[in-house]
Design an enzyme around this catalytic site. Sequence first.
Site, mmCIF file in Angstrom:
data_model
loop_
_atom_site.group_PDB
_atom_site.id
_atom_site.type_symbol
_atom_site.label_atom_id
_atom_site.label_comp_id
_atom_site.label_asym_id
_atom_site.label_seq_id
_atom_site.Cartn_x
_atom_site.Cartn_y
_atom_site.Cartn_z
ATOM 1 N N ASN A 157 0.823 -1.213 0.000
ATOM 2 C CA ASN A 157 0.000 0.000 0.000
ATOM 3 C C ASN A 157 0.859 1.265 0.000
ATOM 4 O OD1 ASN A 157 -2.681 1.103 0.117
ATOM 5 N ND2 ASN A 157 -2.248 1.705 2.214
ATOM 6 N N SER A 196 6.795 10.673 7.891
ATOM 7 C CA SER A 196 6.757 10.327 9.314
ATOM 8 C C SER A 196 8.105 10.506 9.997
ATOM 9 C CB SER A 196 6.338 8.863 9.433
ATOM 10 O OG SER A 196 6.504 8.408 10.752
ATOM 11 N N TYR A 234 7.182 0.385 8.651
ATOM 12 C CA TYR A 234 6.358 1.565 8.374
ATOM 13 C C TYR A 234 7.231 2.758 7.977
ATOM 14 C CZ TYR A 234 3.728 5.766 9.462
ATOM 15 O OH TYR A 234 3.164 7.017 9.390
ATOM 16 N N LYS A 265 7.719 4.867 4.248
ATOM 17 C CA LYS A 265 7.559 6.328 4.105
ATOM 18 C C LYS A 265 8.823 6.935 3.496
ATOM 19 C CE LYS A 265 3.407 6.916 5.627
ATOM 20 N NZ LYS A 265 2.373 7.600 4.853
#
Length: 326
Positions: free
Chosen positions: A90, A115, A139, A143
């Site tokens: 995603n 982030s 994560y 990013k």
Amino acid sequence: MNIFVTGGAGYIGSHTVRLLAEAGHRVRVYDNLSEGHAAAVPAGSLFEGDLADEKRLVEGLLDGFDCVMHFAAHCSVGESMEKPEKYYGNNVVGSLRLLSAMRKTGVKRIVFSSSAATYGNPVKTPIPEDHPTDPINAYGQTKLDFEHALKYYAGAYGIGYAALRYFNAAGAAPDAKIGEDHDPETHLVPIVLEAALGRRDAVAIFGTDYPTPDGTCIRDYIHVYDLAQAHILAMEAIEPGKGRVYNLGNGAGYSVREVIETARRVTGHRLPVKEGPRRAGDPPTLVASSEKITRELGWKPRFPDLQAIVETAWRWHKANPKGYAE
Ligand code: UDP
């Protein structure tokens, strides 16, 4: 301006959509509602679609947009360590489809939700934008990977971008009309408030042996409206073919225990805690220097202190004890 907002039905997206509409911008929300809520966006603004569906993205983008704001992403650090494929699929692959659709439709500006997790373990605090980026969770890596893609797309295709590295978003609209509701919830502030509402027996503290004064992780909490305002400033500053990167935090760190203590004061509840093991992928401390966006774009937070942030979140949680499910 005409703005296409991916993930605009999600937490930070929906608050930004609200500020954009209030500032007179026309907004289309592109969201698959897997995590977002139709009730969080203005009537008529929702265009349902998935980030993986480039054809649908192109359809959505065809009506002459000036800028994309790209919020759609998976955003739980712990889950990213257990399901990296979901996060790369995603946050990286889907985001590249968005860039491809932007090229096909001639949209040349994008504000990207990046982030603090791009930094990894800080070698210096507060963290400035030129701090080394070395993520310690999937994560943050996704990013950072997309930030890198933006840099090369800007050089080659003339796309202009701003990457906003959020520290810990929290709080809700001051009128309590929209707020934070993830399912399952993984973020500290809403979890603590759910405990205050009696929806959880206790708040689990993930790790009490960190090298911090009280042994729990320290984070820099920023009000979601202050983040939203930064998106508008960043959008207005974007230049073709160029990128800007900004941190967004308040420059003050609070430990997990301090967040819980603040919520005790705000809610008047006892808030039992359960001390547990560390969560994979958590750096001990993340505190921003937001000096760059303050200096370059005149950004100024309206809710710089944690108590005010938690108070707005609490108002929304009290008014919507089951979130958007009411
Ligand atoms: N945290 C915790 N208990 C929870 C949820 C989070 O102790 O139920 C901790 C987490 O380990 C981190 C901090 O609270 O140190 C903030 O976590 P959150 O998931 O809200 O945001 P993140 O920093 O991962 O973006």
